[in-house]
Write an enzyme that holds these catalytic residues in place. Structure first.
Site, PDB file in Angstrom:
ATOM      1  CB  SER A 134     -39.316 105.842 -31.671  1.00 52.65           C
ATOM      2  OG  SER A 134     -38.871 106.994 -30.860  1.00 52.65           O
ATOM      3  CE  LYS A 170     -51.337 103.423 -37.157  1.00 51.00           C
ATOM      4  NZ  LYS A 170     -49.936 103.490 -37.715  1.00 51.00           N
ATOM      5  CB  VAL A 180     -43.554 111.158 -45.367  1.00 47.46           C
ATOM      6  CG1 VAL A 180     -41.762 109.914 -45.050  1.00 47.46           C
ATOM      7  CG2 VAL A 180     -44.741 111.893 -43.250  1.00 47.46           C
ATOM      8  CB  ALA A 187     -46.828 108.778 -30.798  1.00 43.26           C
ATOM      9  CB  ILE A 213     -45.528 100.752 -26.543  1.00 43.98           C
ATOM     10  CG1 ILE A 213     -45.911  98.891 -27.019  1.00 43.98           C
ATOM     11  CG2 ILE A 213     -44.415 100.429 -26.625  1.00 43.98           C
ATOM     12  CD1 ILE A 213     -44.854  99.047 -28.249  1.00 43.98           C
ATOM     13  NE  ARG A 214     -46.708 106.543 -20.258  1.00 41.83           N
ATOM     14  CZ  ARG A 214     -46.131 106.831 -18.577  1.00 41.83           C
ATOM     15  NH1 ARG A 214     -46.059 106.109 -17.720  1.00 41.83           N
ATOM     16  NH2 ARG A 214     -45.907 108.352 -18.527  1.00 41.83           N
ATOM     17  CG  LEU A 273     -42.976 107.558 -40.808  1.00 44.22           C
ATOM     18  CD1 LEU A 273     -42.484 107.829 -42.641  1.00 44.22           C
ATOM     19  CD2 LEU A 273     -41.565 108.428 -40.042  1.00 44.22           C
ATOM     20  CE1 TYR A 295     -54.042 105.467 -33.167  1.00 47.63           C
ATOM     21  CE2 TYR A 295     -55.636 104.325 -34.860  1.00 47.63           C
ATOM     22  CZ  TYR A 295     -54.152 104.838 -33.952  1.00 47.63           C
ATOM     23  OH  TYR A 295     -53.334 104.660 -34.731  1.00 47.63           O
TER      24      TYR A 295
HETATM   25  O1  0WE Z   1     -51.305 105.494 -33.560  1.00 43.98           O
HETATM   26  C1  0WE Z   1     -50.963 105.977 -32.227  1.00 43.98           C
HETATM   27  C2  0WE Z   1     -50.077 107.453 -32.378  1.00 43.98           C
HETATM   28  C3  0WE Z   1     -50.671 108.152 -33.146  1.00 43.98           C
HETATM   29  C4  0WE Z   1     -50.434 109.526 -33.026  1.00 43.98           C
HETATM   30  C5  0WE Z   1     -50.584 110.181 -31.848  1.00 43.98           C
HETATM   31  C6  0WE Z   1     -49.952 111.854 -32.203  1.00 43.98           C
HETATM   32  C7  0WE Z   1     -49.971 112.150 -30.708  1.00 43.98           C
HETATM   33  C8  0WE Z   1     -49.870 113.651 -30.584  1.00 43.98           C
HETATM   34  C9  0WE Z   1     -51.073 110.366 -34.245  1.00 43.98           C
HETATM   35  N1  0WE Z   1     -50.640 111.488 -34.365  1.00 43.98           N
HETATM   36  C10 0WE Z   1     -50.125 112.273 -32.969  1.00 43.98           C
HETATM   37  N2  0WE Z   1     -50.582 113.603 -33.031  1.00 43.98           N
HETATM   38  C11 0WE Z   1     -50.623 113.832 -31.683  1.00 43.98           C
HETATM   39  O2  0WE Z   1     -50.038 115.510 -31.919  1.00 43.98           O
HETATM   40  N3  0WE Z   1     -51.275 104.709 -31.478  1.00 43.98           N
HETATM   41  C12 0WE Z   1     -51.462 103.723 -31.789  1.00 43.98           C
HETATM   42  C13 0WE Z   1     -51.217 105.011 -30.334  1.00 43.98           C
HETATM   43  C14 0WE Z   1     -51.768 105.586 -29.609  1.00 43.98           C
HETATM   44  O3  0WE Z   1     -53.075 106.502 -30.128  1.00 43.98           O
HETATM   45  C15 0WE Z   1     -54.207 106.998 -29.624  1.00 43.98           C
HETATM   46  C16 0WE Z   1     -54.431 105.604 -29.272  1.00 43.98           C
HETATM   47  C17 0WE Z   1     -53.481 104.659 -29.163  1.00 43.98           C
HETATM   48  C18 0WE Z   1     -53.035 103.645 -28.443  1.00 43.98           C
HETATM   49  C19 0WE Z   1     -54.771 107.914 -29.508  1.00 43.98           C
HETATM   50  C20 0WE Z   1     -56.344 108.023 -29.633  1.00 43.98           C
HETATM   51  C21 0WE Z   1     -56.154 106.107 -28.486  1.00 43.98           C
HETATM   52  C22 0WE Z   1     -55.683 105.380 -28.410  1.00 43.98           C
END
Ligand code: 0WE
Length: 258
Positions: free
Chosen positions: A19, A165, A68, A198, A194-195, A95, A158
């Site tokens: 995280s 965001k 939340v 999420a 970043i890996r 979050l 995204y």
């Molecule tokens: O903000 C994020 C992650 C947000 C996220 C990811 C998930 C995956 C699993 C929010 N909700 C969920 N729900 C789930 O069930 N990032 C910046 C990482 C991220 O997420 C992406 C990205 C990147 C980079 C989604 C699509 C394309 C690129």
């Protein structure tokens, strides 16, 4: 220099050792902050146990469940801070959640419910936590949240999270404008990919990371610790003149035209 001794810091959003919130918690601890950690409770208490073991070396003096989407948990989190700490100096908001189906395919097909969920958990939660923190930040304070480039560019897949965001970054500006008179600063860090738990659930994240490694000026991605260092700076007196900003911690990727 960077010194957070005597400061009470609440860190949300630690799920595991990948995280970004975990990187931030480590660097706040290193700078001397007193930590409170919140976690997302599940029925079996598995998350509570996992996160408790992880954060134990940082000697948190508060460890509380805080979903939340549950007003009662938020209320009791800040009541406990008031009782146990008296005041709060730092709030770290890490979050976000959207339904997995809403992170691929056509954005125009996002359901009302999916849109609402993403903005409730990922955007409104900052407003809500800032509102609850405000009366406890009696000596001023610093609030830091995490954003992503998808707030200002159409990043493939995204989708609704980009809208969330964008709302988050606007909320940072409105909160900064309101809370400035109480010497509470509000900023966002826009982290490169970043890996994490999420992002690993997202199809194509590895391709995105490889793209950043080719294109970003530093020819690499960033680490959770680098985001943590920027957060520690923003929370410190070194950043006393900075509020309402989005600071890119992305190996320079955002400046590039391809
Ligand atoms: O903000 C994020 C992650 C947000 C996220 C990811 C998930 C995956 C699993 C929010 N909700 C969920 N729900 C789930 O069930 N990032 C910046 C990482 C991220 O997420 C992406 C990205 C990147 C980079 C989604 C699509 C394309 C690129």
């Amino acid at each position: 220099m960077l010194d957070l001794t005597g400061k009470n810091a609440l860190v949300t959003g630690i799920a595991n050792n990948r995280s970004i919130a975990w990187g931030i918690a480590q660097q706040l601890h290193k700078a001397g902050a007193n930590l409170g950690i919140t976690y997302l409770s599940d029925e079996k208490g598995k998350m509570e146990k996992k996160v408790a073991e992880l954060v134990e070396p940082l000697n948190p003096t508060l460890f509380l469940p805080c979903n939340v989407q549950n007003d009662d948990e938020i209320k009791s989190t800040f009541e406990t801070i008031h009782q146990k700490w008296g005041s709060l100096d730092i709030l770290i908001h890490c979050l976000a959640f959207a339904n997995k189906d809403d992170l691929s395919g056509d954005f125009s097909q996002t359901s009302r419910e999916g849109f609402r969920t993403a903005l409730d958990v990922s955007t409104y939660s900052l407003v809500q936590l800032a509102g609850a923190a405000k009366p406890l930040m009696t000596a001023g304070g610093s609030i830091v949240t995490l954003s992503y480039l998808g707030a200002v560019r159409a990043v493939p897949n995204y989708n609704v999270m980009g809208v969330a965001k964008a709302g988050l970054e606007a909320s940072v500006r409105y909160l900064a404008a309101e809370l400035g008179s109480a010497n509470i600063r509000v900023n966002a860090i826009s982290a490169g990919p970043i890996r994490t738990l999420a992002s690993s659930a997202v199809g194509g994240i590895l391709d995105m990371i490889h793209h950043v490694e080719k294109v970003a000026p530093l020819r690499r991605t960033v680490t959770q610790i680098e985001v943590g260092n920027a957060a520690a700076f923003l929370c410190s007196d070194l950043a006393s003149g900075i509020t309402g900003q989005v600071l890119y911690v992305d190996a320079g990727y955002e400046i590039m035209g391809m």
